[in-house]
Write a protein that holds these residues in place. Structure first.
Motif, PDB file in Angstrom:
ATOM      1  N   GLY A 163       0.838  -1.194   0.000  1.00 15.98           N
ATOM      2  CA  GLY A 163       0.000   0.000   0.000  1.00 15.98           C
ATOM      3  C   GLY A 163       0.871   1.240   0.000  1.00 15.98           C
ATOM      4  O   GLY A 163       2.101   1.160  -0.184  1.00 15.98           O
ATOM      5  N   PRO A 164       0.276   2.407   0.216  1.00 20.21           N
ATOM      6  CA  PRO A 164       1.045   3.662   0.183  1.00 20.21           C
ATOM      7  C   PRO A 164       2.198   3.716   1.178  1.00 20.21           C
ATOM      8  O   PRO A 164       3.186   4.404   0.944  1.00 20.21           O
ATOM      9  N   SER A 165       2.078   2.988   2.308  1.00 21.34           N
ATOM     10  CA  SER A 165       3.154   3.011   3.303  1.00 21.34           C
ATOM     11  C   SER A 165       4.276   2.032   2.970  1.00 21.34           C
ATOM     12  O   SER A 165       5.289   1.985   3.680  1.00 21.34           O
ATOM     13  N   SER A 166       4.114   1.251   1.905  1.00 23.06           N
ATOM     14  CA  SER A 166       5.129   0.263   1.522  1.00 23.06           C
ATOM     15  C   SER A 166       6.288   0.925   0.778  1.00 23.06           C
ATOM     16  O   SER A 166       6.187   2.047   0.289  1.00 23.06           O
ATOM     17  N   GLY A 181      13.456   2.752  -3.294  1.00 25.93           N
ATOM     18  CA  GLY A 181      13.732   2.472  -1.895  1.00 25.93           C
ATOM     19  C   GLY A 181      13.024   3.380  -0.921  1.00 25.93           C
ATOM     20  O   GLY A 181      13.323   3.359   0.278  1.00 25.93           O
ATOM     21  N   GLU A 182      12.087   4.189  -1.401  1.00 29.45           N
ATOM     22  CA  GLU A 182      11.341   5.096  -0.539  1.00 29.45           C
ATOM     23  C   GLU A 182       9.876   4.653  -0.451  1.00 29.45           C
ATOM     24  O   GLU A 182       9.396   3.905  -1.309  1.00 29.45           O
ATOM     25  N   ARG A 183       9.176   5.128   0.561  1.00 31.85           N
ATOM     26  CA  ARG A 183       7.763   4.804   0.679  1.00 31.85           C
ATOM     27  C   ARG A 183       6.988   5.424  -0.484  1.00 31.85           C
ATOM     28  O   ARG A 183       7.277   6.539  -0.920  1.00 31.85           O
ATOM     29  N   TYR A 184       5.999   4.681  -0.957  1.00 28.47           N
ATOM     30  CA  TYR A 184       5.196   5.200  -2.063  1.00 28.47           C
ATOM     31  C   TYR A 184       4.528   6.522  -1.694  1.00 28.47           C
ATOM     32  O   TYR A 184       4.496   7.456  -2.491  1.00 28.47           O
ATOM     33  N   ALA A 185       3.934   6.592  -0.494  1.00 29.84           N
ATOM     34  CA  ALA A 185       3.127   7.746  -0.088  1.00 29.84           C
ATOM     35  C   ALA A 185       2.081   8.027  -1.172  1.00 29.84           C
ATOM     36  O   ALA A 185       1.456   7.092  -1.680  1.00 29.84           O
ATOM     37  N   THR A 186       1.935   9.273  -1.595  1.00 31.17           N
ATOM     38  CA  THR A 186       0.933   9.580  -2.621  1.00 31.17           C
ATOM     39  C   THR A 186       1.491   9.434  -4.033  1.00 31.17           C
ATOM     40  O   THR A 186       0.881   9.896  -5.002  1.00 31.17           O
TER      41      THR A 186
END
Length: 521
Positions: free
Chosen positions: A188-191, A197-202
């Protein structure tokens, strides 16, 4: 203290000019919003100072706001804890995990190069692998529908699963997943985005119910399950259950849809929109890039309070709370005062750090987009075909196909707001021209044709205001019009259940009994 709007100008003003909407946002990972360094003075202390300074000038003392003090104290504590890592962790305990190394193309053009599906299972899969039931969750639920040896905490459908229960584990192998887009183990977005290598976020792509179902069927493929004994779901899960039958009619033997719909309607869309707005207006949301910082717990709390209003019924609350106040001996206050207010406040406070805010945005939007009508399905099919090259590019190891800048969002707000228009005077019409409310739309009939030969249980609750009973009647009537002669439609009146939308979680006798009987037919 609430930061001034200008606090965020250096970060966002250049990225979001009027009429523009970029797909990615450059947010320095080591940048903490300016307001985190401000001293947080409890609002009750401020009120005391004001009262002392203006004692001779004011006719009345300043009111206290303990509810705001609590929010600000929570922000202060999270500000300190955020320096040591993301807060919170969003987890419900041990679960199984399926990792797909193959990319998945999403309906609106996004691609996940790889993804995880968290799941749990109960019962024993038969040698023929023909007794599997896929249980779909509501919006914010995890895969933990029932306790397991590894995670003994009660699940969200604890009383409905087990030996002799509606989902009888002596007969069936029950599988429940956390949907993709969620935050309880599935991607999900927090993955972490494997590309950077960064969180997806929006930067996470827009999802649909069908995307979630396709990911679930990847899991079934991995387990060697070619055909389900049944697809079962309530609320959002009821929508997914129908979608599973429509997308994979040859792989679903039975469908159970409880308190769901075949397409989202304006009222539920409006309520979810309101929840998203109060969440996105929380300054801590930071356009989705809050990981490792203070999460937008205030917006999440308010969003959950709005949602909770739609989950139960007025008659039930009349019985439980009436007009009683929490403490009649005290003067009225602008903070939670009536029992119903304290109930909502507690529900919001309990939830605000249990679920990832970005997941709430993405999953609730997927619910809004749900429409099994043929016209919508044709449009999505065209979009998927146009974007098929993206998937092939990932399969070939080339990453994103084409120029990524061409995918920038073109959505803009209308120049003029919607205004009510005067309706023309009613024209008398004969009875033949009046639409029959029992006749489903032809577009929806065509869309549900794949379910013409699939036995279906459709259950609704008269006290449900979020997914009103007429929406389940619409499903049942549409299935029948599509040629399905094995539709069981049950509607619980208010005498049988006052629990509103949450009836599917609480009514073991009527909801559970109906499910058990249907599955045994």
């Amino acid at each position: 203290m609430v930061p001034a709007a200008s606090s965020f100008a250096p970060i966002f003003s250049r990225k979001f000019a009027p009429g523009a909407c970029k797909k990615s946002v450059q947010v320095p990972q080591n940048h903490l919003p300016q307001y985190l360094s401000f001293p947080l003075v409890p609002r009750n202390a401020q009120a005391a100072q004001v009262a002392q300074q203006e004692q001779l000038e004011s006719s009345n003392p300043a009111l206290s706001f303990p509810c705001l003090d609590a929010v600000e104290s929570r922000s202060a504590s999270l500000s300190r804890r955020s320096l040591s890592g993301p807060e919170p962790s969003y987890t419900t305990g041990h679960h199984l995990n399926f990792h797909s190394q193959q990319p998945i193309l999403l309906d609106w053009g996004g691609v996940l190069p790889e993804f995880d599906v968290a799941y749990e299972a109960w019962g024993t899969l038969s040698e023929e692998k023909d007794n599997a039931i896929l249980l779909h969750t509501g919006l914010s639920a995890s895969s933990h529908a029932h306790s397991t040896e590894a995670n003994p905490q009660p699940g969200w459908w604890e009383k409905f699963i087990g030996p002799g229960k509606p989902l009888d584990t002596d007969k069936y192998f029950v599988i429940c997943t956390n949907v993709i887009g969620g935050c309880y183990g599935s991607t999900g977005p927090s993955s972490i985005d494997p590309a950077n290598g960064e969180r997806y976020a929006t930067r996470f792509p827009i999802l649909t119910m069908e995307d979630m179902v396709r990911a679930q069927f990847r899991l079934l493929d991995n387990l060697g399950i070619e055909k389900l004994y049944a697809s079962v779901g309530s609320s959002m899960g009821g929508m997914q259950s129908l979608a599973a039958g429509v997308l994979f009619p040859d792989r679903v033997s039975r469908v159970v849809s409880i308190s769901g719909c075949a397409r989202s309607h304006p009222y539920s869309i409006a309520m979810r929109h309101t929840q998203r707005q109060v969440l996105m207006m929380d300054p801590n949301w930071a356009r989705g890039f809050y990981y490792g910082r203070v999460p937008p717990h205030g917006g999440m709390k308010l969003a959950r309070e709005i949602a909770t209003v739609t989950y139960r019924s007025g008659p039930e609350w009349e019985q439980r709370f009436g007009r009683r106040r929490a403490d009649p001996s005290r003067p009225p206050a602008l903070c939670p005062d009536f029992l119903i207010e304290t109930y909502l406040d507690h529900a919001g406070e309990k939830f605000c750090l249990e679920y990832d805010p970005n997941s709430l945005l993405y999953v609730s939007k997927a619910m809004d987009l749900f429409d099994l009508g043929q016209e919508h399905r044709n449009r999505i099919s065209t979009v998927r075909q146009e974007n098929s090259g993206k998937l092939q590019a990932f399969v070939d190891g080339k990453g994103i196909a084409g120029d990524a800048s061409s995918d920038s969002c073109s959505l803009t707000l209308p120049d003029l707001p919607y205004e009510e228009k005067e309706q023309p005077a009613a024209v008398e019409a004969d009875a033949a021209s009046v639409p029959d409310p029992t006749e489903p739309p032809a577009d929806l009939v065509a869309g549900l044709k794949p379910l013409a030969n699939t036995p279906a249980l459709v259950l609704g609750v008269a006290s449900d205001i979020l997914f009103p009973a007429w929406q389940q009647r619409e499903i049942a009537n549409t299935l029948k019009r599509a040629g399905n002669e094995r539709v069981t439609h049950i509607e619980l009146d208010e005498e049988k259940s006052l629990f509103g939308h949450d009836t599917f979680l609480l009514d073991l006798e009527n909801v559970g009994g109906a499910v058990k009987k249907f599955l045994e037919q």
